[in-house]
Design an enzyme around this catalytic site. Sequence first.
Site, PDB file in Angstrom:
ATOM      1  CD  GLU A 262       9.576  40.125  19.031  1.00  0.00           C
ATOM      2  OE1 GLU A 262       9.481  39.743  20.196  1.00  0.00           O
ATOM      3  OE2 GLU A 262       9.763  39.367  18.073  1.00  0.00           O
ATOM      4  CB  CYS A 296       4.775  42.896  24.993  1.00  0.00           C
ATOM      5  SG  CYS A 296       5.057  41.244  24.338  1.00  0.00           S
ATOM      6  CD  GLU A 395       3.869  48.749  27.091  1.00  0.00           C
ATOM      7  OE1 GLU A 395       4.903  49.429  26.930  1.00  0.00           O
ATOM      8  OE2 GLU A 395       3.784  47.569  26.750  1.00  0.00           O
TER       9      GLU A 395
HETATM   10  P1  NAD Z   1      13.402  49.017  28.349  1.00  0.00           P
HETATM   11  O1  NAD Z   1      13.331  49.546  26.968  1.00  0.00           O
HETATM   12  O2  NAD Z   1      13.435  49.960  29.479  1.00  0.00           O
HETATM   13  O3  NAD Z   1      14.700  48.111  28.528  1.00  0.00           O
HETATM   14  C1  NAD Z   1      14.950  47.000  27.674  1.00  0.00           C
HETATM   15  C2  NAD Z   1      16.435  46.754  27.624  1.00  0.00           C
HETATM   16  O4  NAD Z   1      17.071  47.860  27.002  1.00  0.00           O
HETATM   17  C3  NAD Z   1      17.103  46.593  28.995  1.00  0.00           C
HETATM   18  O5  NAD Z   1      18.058  45.567  28.888  1.00  0.00           O
HETATM   19  C4  NAD Z   1      17.751  47.951  29.214  1.00  0.00           C
HETATM   20  O6  NAD Z   1      18.886  47.902  30.051  1.00  0.00           O
HETATM   21  C5  NAD Z   1      18.154  48.321  27.805  1.00  0.00           C
HETATM   22  N1  NAD Z   1      18.298  49.751  27.558  1.00  0.00           N
HETATM   23  C6  NAD Z   1      17.616  50.771  28.125  1.00  0.00           C
HETATM   24  N2  NAD Z   1      17.994  51.950  27.582  1.00  0.00           N
HETATM   25  C7  NAD Z   1      18.934  51.670  26.649  1.00  0.00           C
HETATM   26  C8  NAD Z   1      19.702  52.456  25.747  1.00  0.00           C
HETATM   27  N3  NAD Z   1      19.558  53.786  25.667  1.00  0.00           N
HETATM   28  N4  NAD Z   1      20.581  51.831  24.940  1.00  0.00           N
HETATM   29  C9  NAD Z   1      20.723  50.489  24.974  1.00  0.00           C
HETATM   30  N5  NAD Z   1      20.028  49.693  25.806  1.00  0.00           N
HETATM   31  C10 NAD Z   1      19.133  50.269  26.632  1.00  0.00           C
HETATM   32  O7  NAD Z   1      12.188  48.000  28.467  1.00  0.00           O
HETATM   33  P2  NAD Z   1      11.774  47.151  29.728  1.00  0.00           P
HETATM   34  O8  NAD Z   1      11.200  48.079  30.733  1.00  0.00           O
HETATM   35  O9  NAD Z   1      12.888  46.234  30.116  1.00  0.00           O
HETATM   36  O10 NAD Z   1      10.639  46.222  29.122  1.00  0.00           O
HETATM   37  C11 NAD Z   1       9.316  46.610  29.056  1.00  0.00           C
HETATM   38  C12 NAD Z   1       8.962  47.016  27.652  1.00  0.00           C
HETATM   39  O11 NAD Z   1       9.258  45.966  26.746  1.00  0.00           O
HETATM   40  C13 NAD Z   1       7.480  47.281  27.485  1.00  0.00           C
HETATM   41  O12 NAD Z   1       7.301  48.393  26.651  1.00  0.00           O
HETATM   42  C14 NAD Z   1       6.983  46.019  26.808  1.00  0.00           C
HETATM   43  O13 NAD Z   1       5.791  46.154  26.095  1.00  0.00           O
HETATM   44  C15 NAD Z   1       8.135  45.707  25.918  1.00  0.00           C
HETATM   45  N6  NAD Z   1       8.119  44.299  25.509  1.00  0.00           N
HETATM   46  C16 NAD Z   1       7.785  44.010  24.218  1.00  0.00           C
HETATM   47  C17 NAD Z   1       7.717  42.683  23.812  1.00  0.00           C
HETATM   48  C18 NAD Z   1       7.323  42.322  22.403  1.00  0.00           C
HETATM   49  O14 NAD Z   1       7.488  41.161  22.043  1.00  0.00           O
HETATM   50  N7  NAD Z   1       6.814  43.251  21.608  1.00  0.00           N
HETATM   51  C19 NAD Z   1       7.998  41.666  24.727  1.00  0.00           C
HETATM   52  C20 NAD Z   1       8.319  42.019  26.031  1.00  0.00           C
HETATM   53  C21 NAD Z   1       8.387  43.345  26.413  1.00  0.00           C
END
Ligand code: NAD
Length: 491
Positions: A262, A296, A395
């Site tokens: 997601e 999101c 975004e």
């Molecule tokens: P992010 O992708 O920066 O981080 C998400 C998670 O991934 C964190 O736990 C982070 O430590 C981990 N991570 C980061 N890089 C990684 C890698 N290379 N390998 C493995 N893990 C890694 O996202 P964020 O800033 O925490 O969240 C915001 C984003 O999430 C926005 O784009 C938002 O739209 C999206 N989001 C989507 C939904 C949905 O249901 N579609 C819901 C909530 C948030």
Amino acid sequence: MNKVMITKTKVQAIDSRHFIDGKYIEIDKNKSFENINPATEEVQAIVAEGGKEEVDAAVKAARKALNGPWKNVTLEERSKMLRKIGDLILERQEELARLEALDTGKPFSLANSVDIPRAAYNFHFFADYITSVGTDAYQQNSEALHYTLRRPVGVVGMIKPWNLPLLLLTWKLAPCIGMGNTVVVKPAEWTPMTATVLMEIIKEAGVPDGVVNLVHGFGPGSAGGAISEHPDVDAISFIGEPSTGSAIMKAGADSLKKLSYELGGKNPNIIFADADIDEVVATTVKSSFINQGEVCLCGSRIYVERSAYDEFLEKFTAKAKELKVGQPFDKDTNVGALVSKEHYDRVNSYIDIAREEGGKFVIGGKRPEGIDKGYFLEPTIITGLKNDSRCIKEEIFGPVVTVVPFDTEEEVIEQANDTHYGLSASIWTTNLKRGHRVAHQIEAGIIWVNTWFLRDLRTPFGGMKHSGVGRTGGMHSIDFYSELSNITIKL
Ligand code: NAD
């Protein structure tokens, strides 16, 4: 087990420890990082930092549990455990809501009325749902009978974001353990506290050791990277940014992990002049600024039919001005702090971009007066941007929306679809035929007509294009968290 020390009346921030094979692990100060309160910018606790070693131990514990007694726990028993977890979350609702507000900067009132009750409901919903799931059976004339067997996928890695920490983790965890899998969870580095407490709740609910493990840390080169690469992790459930999804896909490619994603959104609100503008305004204020715009599903591109544009903008601006930006624990706060310095800087960089792109700031675009510390930003409404501007395409994930007029249905559909994202949309019209017609042409996984955020957990949830891979919700969650074997019996 090690108890998390929390009094139920006045909850302070807690240190976040790993939880592996049913035990909290004491924090090694040399492998830890600071948890910063986004509303005060002060260090409020520390967080253990895991890497390959901790993830490996967690995966081993999860594998052992998968092949151990967990295998013989019946569906009914698992359902009872899910129900109990939901009940215990509600018993500790206020404490969890306080921790969520301390970690994220969101208003306590929001965490207490939405995040935590919904986290409990995720468990209650799937406690019932998993007991109603059947399998397929086909009779092929008098020649054969085919039926389908459902079993767990195996060890699942869960990598989660910071915006709705407990709500989104439980949305995945409930069906995952409900279907008999075992798990290694990695919460976002900025918001580790409620996941830490959840482990205690899961243990208290009778879930055997090793079924749910928790490793804190960052992404690449840390716990997130280690989970994505681990050859003994069978599937990854990820919520976060599209670019992170892509990195996780690459890291897990050698072991061909099953993926549920997601991802981000740049969701359009499409408002036709025949809509009830007062109702539209009331909902649009929420869809723009709830949770500081860090949802999101927030509608960040607002398109309004030209004949209603002035009325909408005037009323929308007036309502947005009424929102109180303030401390998460103040009763009348509507908009809290953004989650971290890094994210605050990122959102502010879009404010600068909008200025460079010639945007007009109807309100906001700055720190609220009288608040000197913390990552606070006023609700921001920008007009006058061209459709190819970065603030309309990318975004921002903060309390920042753009408002653009349109003249025809065709034009607004084209603009709404002109993005790599395809998560959600909301369409406002009292013309029923047009509501259907436009909805059928919008490229998004979740489309609301005359509402926003109205969810039934049985429905498919997820995004098209760069907004996701696969769907969850109801049967879609059950399908992701189970493997099917078809068995054919020759008659
Ligand atoms: P992010 O992708 O920066 O981080 C998400 C998670 O991934 C964190 O736990 C982070 O430590 C981990 N991570 C980061 N890089 C990684 C890698 N290379 N390998 C493995 N893990 C890694 O996202 P964020 O800033 O925490 O969240 C915001 C984003 O999430 C926005 O784009 C938002 O739209 C999206 N989001 C989507 C939904 C949905 O249901 N579609 C819901 C909530 C948030």
